[in-house]
Design a protein around this motif. Sequence first.
Motif, PDB file in Angstrom:
ATOM      1  N   ASN A   1     -66.174  48.199  29.328  1.00  0.00           N
ATOM      2  CA  ASN A   1     -64.755  48.023  29.007  1.00  0.00           C
ATOM      3  C   ASN A   1     -64.587  47.105  27.794  1.00  0.00           C
ATOM      4  OD1 ASN A   1     -62.193  48.925  30.156  1.00  0.00           O
ATOM      5  ND2 ASN A   1     -61.745  46.723  30.096  1.00  0.00           N
ATOM      6  N   ALA A   2     -65.371  46.026  27.795  1.00  0.00           N
ATOM      7  CA  ALA A   2     -65.273  45.083  26.666  1.00  0.00           C
ATOM      8  C   ALA A   2     -65.705  45.777  25.372  1.00  0.00           C
ATOM      9  CB  ALA A   2     -66.147  43.858  26.935  1.00  0.00           C
ATOM     10  N   ALA A   3     -66.750  46.606  25.456  1.00  0.00           N
ATOM     11  CA  ALA A   3     -67.209  47.316  24.243  1.00  0.00           C
ATOM     12  C   ALA A   3     -66.133  48.284  23.767  1.00  0.00           C
ATOM     13  CB  ALA A   3     -68.507  48.062  24.534  1.00  0.00           C
ATOM     14  N   GLY A   4     -65.487  48.969  24.710  1.00  0.00           N
ATOM     15  CA  GLY A   4     -64.420  49.910  24.346  1.00  0.00           C
ATOM     16  C   GLY A   4     -63.262  49.182  23.676  1.00  0.00           C
ATOM     17  N   GLU A   5     -62.895  48.021  24.211  1.00  0.00           N
ATOM     18  CA  GLU A   5     -61.793  47.250  23.620  1.00  0.00           C
ATOM     19  C   GLU A   5     -62.158  46.816  22.199  1.00  0.00           C
ATOM     20  OE1 GLU A   5     -60.822  44.198  26.624  1.00  0.00           O
ATOM     21  OE2 GLU A   5     -59.079  45.506  26.990  1.00  0.00           O
ATOM     22  N   GLN A   6     -63.426  46.470  22.027  1.00  0.00           N
ATOM     23  CA  GLN A   6     -63.888  46.036  20.706  1.00  0.00           C
ATOM     24  C   GLN A   6     -63.794  47.185  19.683  1.00  0.00           C
ATOM     25  OE1 GLN A   6     -64.298  43.205  19.473  1.00  0.00           O
ATOM     26  NE2 GLN A   6     -64.987  44.057  17.510  1.00  0.00           N
ATOM     27  N   VAL A   7     -64.180  48.393  20.124  1.00  0.00           N
ATOM     28  CA  VAL A   7     -64.103  49.548  19.216  1.00  0.00           C
ATOM     29  C   VAL A   7     -62.640  49.829  18.855  1.00  0.00           C
ATOM     30  CG1 VAL A   7     -64.787  51.949  18.876  1.00  0.00           C
ATOM     31  CG2 VAL A   7     -66.092  50.549  20.392  1.00  0.00           C
TER      32      VAL A   7
ATOM     33  N   ARG B   1     -60.167  47.635  18.845  1.00  0.00           N
ATOM     34  CA  ARG B   1     -59.674  46.532  18.006  1.00  0.00           C
ATOM     35  C   ARG B   1     -60.154  46.676  16.555  1.00  0.00           C
ATOM     36  NH1 ARG B   1     -61.316  42.821  21.436  1.00  0.00           N
ATOM     37  NH2 ARG B   1     -59.465  42.834  22.746  1.00  0.00           N
ATOM     38  N   SER B   2     -61.349  47.256  16.404  1.00  0.00           N
ATOM     39  CA  SER B   2     -61.899  47.327  15.048  1.00  0.00           C
ATOM     40  C   SER B   2     -61.348  48.515  14.257  1.00  0.00           C
ATOM     41  CB  SER B   2     -63.431  47.390  15.109  1.00  0.00           C
ATOM     42  OG  SER B   2     -63.786  48.562  15.804  1.00  0.00           O
ATOM     43  N   GLY B   3     -60.420  49.276  14.851  1.00  0.00           N
ATOM     44  CA  GLY B   3     -59.772  50.362  14.098  1.00  0.00           C
ATOM     45  C   GLY B   3     -60.658  51.581  13.907  1.00  0.00           C
ATOM     46  N   ARG B   4     -61.687  51.697  14.746  1.00  0.00           N
ATOM     47  CA  ARG B   4     -62.620  52.829  14.564  1.00  0.00           C
ATOM     48  C   ARG B   4     -62.226  54.066  15.365  1.00  0.00           C
ATOM     49  NH1 ARG B   4     -67.978  50.125  16.382  1.00  0.00           N
ATOM     50  NH2 ARG B   4     -68.577  52.315  16.586  1.00  0.00           N
ATOM     51  N   VAL B   5     -61.114  53.961  16.143  1.00  0.00           N
ATOM     52  CA  VAL B   5     -60.785  55.062  17.055  1.00  0.00           C
ATOM     53  C   VAL B   5     -59.583  55.874  16.556  1.00  0.00           C
ATOM     54  CG1 VAL B   5     -60.094  55.637  19.425  1.00  0.00           C
ATOM     55  CG2 VAL B   5     -61.656  53.716  19.013  1.00  0.00           C
ATOM     56  N   GLY B   6     -59.721  57.199  16.592  1.00  0.00           N
ATOM     57  CA  GLY B   6     -58.592  58.100  16.374  1.00  0.00           C
ATOM     58  C   GLY B   6     -58.421  58.951  17.626  1.00  0.00           C
ATOM     59  N   ALA B   7     -57.268  59.634  17.717  1.00  0.00           N
ATOM     60  CA  ALA B   7     -57.027  60.499  18.876  1.00  0.00           C
ATOM     61  C   ALA B   7     -56.722  61.900  18.383  1.00  0.00           C
ATOM     62  CB  ALA B   7     -55.857  59.966  19.695  1.00  0.00           C
ATOM     63  N   VAL B   8     -57.207  62.901  19.112  1.00  0.00           N
ATOM     64  CA  VAL B   8     -56.849  64.275  18.759  1.00  0.00           C
ATOM     65  C   VAL B   8     -56.274  64.956  20.002  1.00  0.00           C
ATOM     66  CG1 VAL B   8     -59.207  65.200  19.095  1.00  0.00           C
ATOM     67  CG2 VAL B   8     -57.596  66.437  17.676  1.00  0.00           C
ATOM     68  N   LEU B   9     -55.100  65.524  19.810  1.00  0.00           N
ATOM     69  CA  LEU B   9     -54.382  66.177  20.900  1.00  0.00           C
ATOM     70  C   LEU B   9     -54.308  67.674  20.594  1.00  0.00           C
ATOM     71  CD1 LEU B   9     -52.370  66.465  23.260  1.00  0.00           C
ATOM     72  CD2 LEU B   9     -50.601  65.506  21.797  1.00  0.00           C
ATOM     73  N   VAL B  10     -54.865  68.506  21.483  1.00  0.00           N
ATOM     74  CA  VAL B  10     -54.805  69.948  21.216  1.00  0.00           C
ATOM     75  C   VAL B  10     -53.587  70.547  21.913  1.00  0.00           C
ATOM     76  CG1 VAL B  10     -57.238  70.294  20.673  1.00  0.00           C
ATOM     77  CG2 VAL B  10     -56.527  70.482  23.042  1.00  0.00           C
ATOM     78  N   ALA B  11     -52.731  71.142  21.113  1.00  0.00           N
ATOM     79  CA  ALA B  11     -51.452  71.635  21.621  1.00  0.00           C
ATOM     80  C   ALA B  11     -51.111  72.974  20.977  1.00  0.00           C
ATOM     81  CB  ALA B  11     -50.364  70.598  21.343  1.00  0.00           C
ATOM     82  N   GLY B  12     -52.131  73.812  20.860  1.00  0.00           N
ATOM     83  CA  GLY B  12     -51.904  75.105  20.220  1.00  0.00           C
ATOM     84  C   GLY B  12     -51.698  76.232  21.225  1.00  0.00           C
TER      85      GLY B  12
ATOM     86  N   CYS C   1     -50.194  48.010  19.769  1.00  0.00           N
ATOM     87  CA  CYS C   1     -49.695  46.617  19.863  1.00  0.00           C
ATOM     88  C   CYS C   1     -50.759  45.740  20.493  1.00  0.00           C
ATOM     89  CB  CYS C   1     -48.447  46.547  20.738  1.00  0.00           C
ATOM     90  SG  CYS C   1     -47.031  47.264  19.956  1.00  0.00           S
ATOM     91  N   GLN C   2     -51.374  46.261  21.561  1.00  0.00           N
ATOM     92  CA  GLN C   2     -52.353  45.452  22.289  1.00  0.00           C
ATOM     93  C   GLN C   2     -53.561  45.092  21.419  1.00  0.00           C
ATOM     94  OE1 GLN C   2     -52.916  46.958  26.216  1.00  0.00           O
ATOM     95  NE2 GLN C   2     -54.933  46.031  26.400  1.00  0.00           N
ATOM     96  N   TYR C   3     -54.001  46.030  20.595  1.00  0.00           N
ATOM     97  CA  TYR C   3     -55.229  45.785  19.822  1.00  0.00           C
ATOM     98  C   TYR C   3     -54.965  45.565  18.341  1.00  0.00           C
ATOM     99  CZ  TYR C   3     -57.428  47.265  24.148  1.00  0.00           C
ATOM    100  OH  TYR C   3     -57.807  47.344  25.457  1.00  0.00           O
ATOM    101  N   ASP C   4     -53.664  45.489  17.996  1.00  0.00           N
ATOM    102  CA  ASP C   4     -53.279  45.210  16.617  1.00  0.00           C
ATOM    103  C   ASP C   4     -53.881  46.218  15.626  1.00  0.00           C
ATOM    104  OD1 ASP C   4     -51.972  43.912  14.639  1.00  0.00           O
ATOM    105  OD2 ASP C   4     -53.511  42.375  14.327  1.00  0.00           O
ATOM    106  N   VAL C   5     -53.733  47.502  15.972  1.00  0.00           N
ATOM    107  CA  VAL C   5     -54.220  48.583  15.095  1.00  0.00           C
ATOM    108  C   VAL C   5     -53.190  49.710  15.078  1.00  0.00           C
ATOM    109  CG1 VAL C   5     -56.732  48.325  15.317  1.00  0.00           C
ATOM    110  CG2 VAL C   5     -55.473  49.570  17.076  1.00  0.00           C
ATOM    111  N   LYS C   6     -53.357  50.614  14.151  1.00  0.00           N
ATOM    112  CA  LYS C   6     -52.560  51.848  14.169  1.00  0.00           C
ATOM    113  C   LYS C   6     -53.542  52.987  14.448  1.00  0.00           C
ATOM    114  CE  LYS C   6     -48.443  51.256  11.305  1.00  0.00           C
ATOM    115  NZ  LYS C   6     -48.206  49.913  11.744  1.00  0.00           N
TER     116      LYS C   6
END
Length: 468
Positions: free
Chosen positions: A85-91, A93-104, A142-147
């Motif tokens: 969990n801590a490693a996930g929060e770190q990733v 926080r570091s802005g390395r994560v994007g999300a992809v939503l499939v809605a086709g 907001c929680q991790y101060d990233v977009k």
Amino acid sequence: MKQRLLERVEPTGQQHLLGFWDELDGDAKSSLAAQIESVDFALIERLLSEQQSATDWSVLAAKAESPPAIRLGQVVGPPSAGDANAAGEQVLRSGRVGAVLVAGGQGTRLGFPHPKGMFPFGPVSQRTLFQMFVDQLLALGCQYDVKIPLYLMTSPATHDETVDYFEANDRLGLAANQLHIFCQGTMPAVDRETGKVLLADQGQLALSPDGHGGMLAALSDGAHLEAMNAAGVDTLFYFQVDNPLVNVCDPLLLGYHTLAQSQMSTQVVAKRYAEERVGNVVAIDGQVRIIEYSDLPPEAAAQCNANGTLRLWAGNIAVHVFSVPFLCDSAKTANALPFHRAYKRVACINQHAEVVEPDGENGVKFERFIFDLLPLAKHALVMEVDPVDAFAPIKNGPGSAKDTALLASQATVDLHARWLRAAGVTVADGLPVEIHPSYALSAAQVAQKVRPGLHLSEPTYFFGDGEA
Ligand code: UD2
């Protein structure tokens, strides 16, 4: 122009597609020409000829074992869940994560005449499914101060309405450079008996989305993978539009994925019954892969262990995490993802331009599934979640016994009521309650925030800093 098009279609015997050419006006000619030019007829021919050597699912099912997995209720580690969990929060926080939503998907089974993401869902708020997901991304931001960037895949059937919806609603609060809506490709449907590409009308091929696996080519062709690399986004959280309970960018899954240096990770549930309509996550010859529910022979699905649990227990809920470099490499291999064949009823016209309303499955559609990347991943990780916390798909219209909006709404209320009760709140049985992610994203966050001794007797919506 006709001659050029004929040269394209004739080598594979598809010249009937130009049978009404001379009757079309200029615009219709241009549109038909564009469609014909976008089709890879040699590929269609190859797919049809492969029909004979199609996968033998019973052979594969016989070799299938349950996959190595991080199971609920079992002590695993290292790493421990806390470390993951801590490693996930770190990733995050570091802005390395994007999300992809499939809605086709066209959402035909639900019977909602708009993109499924626009379905008004929130049990108290009536927020749409799109809002349910974007609100989570904004709260995590907001929680991790990233977009966290959102890549939203549409298809020609859902694209314009989805774009209009986001524009009309200020992108639901996402920044302009945070939302990337992109459209997947299409594949023509062919006649089941003759292999001829079907015409929807005189000037249109019968086209349908090329499956959620089309995401790979669409992300690559739209230069989105490049943009992710440039922005330092190396981890992509994937989810479907029909599951309001999805824990978007789940830090625990992100953490296990990162610590294991996995190229593709997937969240599963223990199947509740043998014929549950979820893909089966299995290991075959040491490789993790998914056998779709419709392909797994019933006898294989029903096999049990000595303690009565299902042998092939792991159900796909279509929540994955990808390493972006892995997606980039896979996108370079043209046929990294195979096509699956689906026999469907396809409305079309015959050679006399008469509309045919088929009474059986007259057409073959070709779709790619994104989960077929699993066996290509050097490291693939499987993590179990409890369906009551993470899976309530909306597939069917009212009145169906399973996977309806009503059942998903009840599952959401039950989850949020459990979070509140665990924090000492009294919630009357069956009372609609809903927690907006700006209030809390987890039971732990509810416990930190809620007024002790609160007693709820009316439908309540927890939002921002309080309840209404
Ligand atoms: C999918 C999974 C199944 C299980 C189940 C869980 C496949 C093939 N099967 O079953 O294993 O995990 O979900 O709910 O994935 N979509 C596109 N473009 C397309 C087709 C689909 O974006 O061309 C999207 C669609 O909008 C939806 C998702 O993919 O978000 C799943 O599509 P589906 O409803 O056709 O899949 P389903 O329910 O058969």
